[in-house]
Design a protein around this motif. Sequence first.
Motif, PDB file in Angstrom:
ATOM      1  N   UNK A   1      -5.399  -2.716  -1.273  1.00 17.10           N
ATOM      2  CA  UNK A   1      -4.577  -2.170  -0.406  1.00 17.10           C
ATOM      3  C   UNK A   1      -3.557  -3.189   0.046  1.00 17.10           C
ATOM      4  N   UNK A   2      -3.648  -4.415  -0.263  1.00 16.24           N
ATOM      5  CA  UNK A   2      -2.731  -5.353   0.234  1.00 16.24           C
ATOM      6  C   UNK A   2      -1.301  -5.128  -0.590  1.00 16.24           C
ATOM      7  N   UNK A   3      -1.202  -4.925  -2.008  1.00  5.78           N
ATOM      8  CA  UNK A   3       0.025  -4.481  -2.588  1.00  5.78           C
ATOM      9  C   UNK A   3       0.642  -3.192  -2.043  1.00  5.78           C
ATOM     10  N   UNK A   4      -0.107  -2.315  -1.565  1.00 13.92           N
ATOM     11  CA  UNK A   4       0.441  -1.129  -0.935  1.00 13.92           C
ATOM     12  C   UNK A   4       0.999  -1.465   0.214  1.00 13.92           C
ATOM     13  N   UNK A   5       0.534  -2.308   1.104  1.00 14.56           N
ATOM     14  CA  UNK A   5       0.849  -2.559   2.423  1.00 14.56           C
ATOM     15  C   UNK A   5       2.293  -3.549   2.092  1.00 14.56           C
ATOM     16  N   UNK A   6       2.233  -4.309   1.096  1.00 15.78           N
ATOM     17  CA  UNK A   6       3.413  -4.919   0.718  1.00 15.78           C
ATOM     18  C   UNK A   6       4.671  -4.191   0.601  1.00 15.78           C
ATOM     19  N   UNK A   7       4.232  -2.931  -0.366  1.00 18.03           N
ATOM     20  CA  UNK A   7       5.202  -2.150  -0.601  1.00 18.03           C
ATOM     21  C   UNK A   7       5.795  -1.070   0.513  1.00 18.03           C
ATOM     22  N   UNK A   8       4.971  -0.718   1.330  1.00 12.14           N
ATOM     23  CA  UNK A   8       5.401   0.410   2.220  1.00 12.14           C
ATOM     24  C   UNK A   8       5.583  -0.112   3.434  1.00 12.14           C
ATOM     25  N   UNK A   9       5.253  -1.521   3.864  1.00  8.72           N
ATOM     26  CA  UNK A   9       5.574  -1.990   5.279  1.00  8.72           C
ATOM     27  C   UNK A   9       6.336  -3.473   5.018  1.00  8.72           C
TER      28      UNK A   9
ATOM     29  N   UNK B   1      -3.605   6.830   4.713  1.00  6.47           N
ATOM     30  CA  UNK B   1      -3.507   7.047   3.138  1.00  6.47           C
ATOM     31  C   UNK B   1      -4.002   5.871   2.418  1.00  6.47           C
ATOM     32  N   UNK B   2      -3.996   4.585   2.740  1.00  7.88           N
ATOM     33  CA  UNK B   2      -4.741   3.513   2.025  1.00  7.88           C
ATOM     34  C   UNK B   2      -6.010   3.558   2.171  1.00  7.88           C
ATOM     35  N   UNK B   3      -6.903   4.089   3.155  1.00  4.02           N
ATOM     36  CA  UNK B   3      -8.132   4.202   3.013  1.00  4.02           C
ATOM     37  C   UNK B   3      -8.531   5.494   2.088  1.00  4.02           C
ATOM     38  N   UNK B   4      -8.040   6.250   2.194  1.00  2.00           N
ATOM     39  CA  UNK B   4      -8.094   7.558   1.094  1.00  2.00           C
ATOM     40  C   UNK B   4      -8.084   6.950  -0.342  1.00  2.00           C
ATOM     41  N   UNK B   5      -7.004   6.110  -0.428  1.00  2.00           N
ATOM     42  CA  UNK B   5      -6.955   5.768  -1.778  1.00  2.00           C
ATOM     43  C   UNK B   5      -8.077   4.700  -2.292  1.00  2.00           C
ATOM     44  N   UNK B   6      -8.311   3.670  -1.468  1.00  2.00           N
ATOM     45  CA  UNK B   6      -9.471   2.736  -1.425  1.00  2.00           C
ATOM     46  C   UNK B   6     -10.927   3.404  -1.834  1.00  2.00           C
TER      47      UNK B   6
END
Length: 235
Positions: free
Chosen positions: A167-175, A199-204
């Motif tokens: 999830x950290x790469x997703x947060x890096x991108x979106x936030x 959305x992050x948890x759904x993907x995880x």
Amino acid sequence: MVGLNSIVGNISGADTMKETPSGFSPYADNGGTIVAVAGDDFVVIASDTRLSVGYSIYTRGQSKLFKLSSKTVLGCSGCWCDTLSLTRLLEARMQMYLHDNNKQMSTPAVAQLLSTLLYYKRFFPYYVSNILAGLDSEGKGAIYSYDPVGHCEMSNYHAGGSAGALLQPLLDNQLGFKNMQNVTPEPLTIEKAVNIIKDAFIGATERDIYTGDGIHINVISQDGFNEEFFPLRKD
């Protein structure tokens, strides 16, 4: 006699557990994921509700968020018995502070206290991933993440636990808008932060068997403290 270092093994990465020749290990990883996002005047922290070991699910309804005060919440995942021991000790220390000073401990003070408690146990660390979220003395959102021996880092968003690396790469991108071009950041709102976390948890849940069942979300803002539950897939 087996030494303590042989039992604990390399705990610094919180990924490996070394067993003694008899097969005993003092640690167990019960999974779970924590995600926190901070804004200018709010902070959102969420955890999944699955508590498991290996391919066995102990419960589908255990939140990993602990409300320490009206402005501070701690998220813990990993070894559940270590989580309970750490949070009960932290709550006791905060209660002592309240009785001595007639006021609640501020979020930065709680962050320092947690770092001290973790460092005190550095030779036999708590096998947990900690994220502390709350409002600082100026009312701004603050997030503190820790390694097992108490090193603390302050940031605007962080993911930890079994799916933290996903999830950290997703947060890096979106936030953090990293690896993005021609993007004009817009002010972060509570609604957007909550949607990104969902959305992050759904993907995880699709990729990590230790994350699932539901999300327990806490929102701390100047308007007060709010809780929300969002269901996830249960298989």
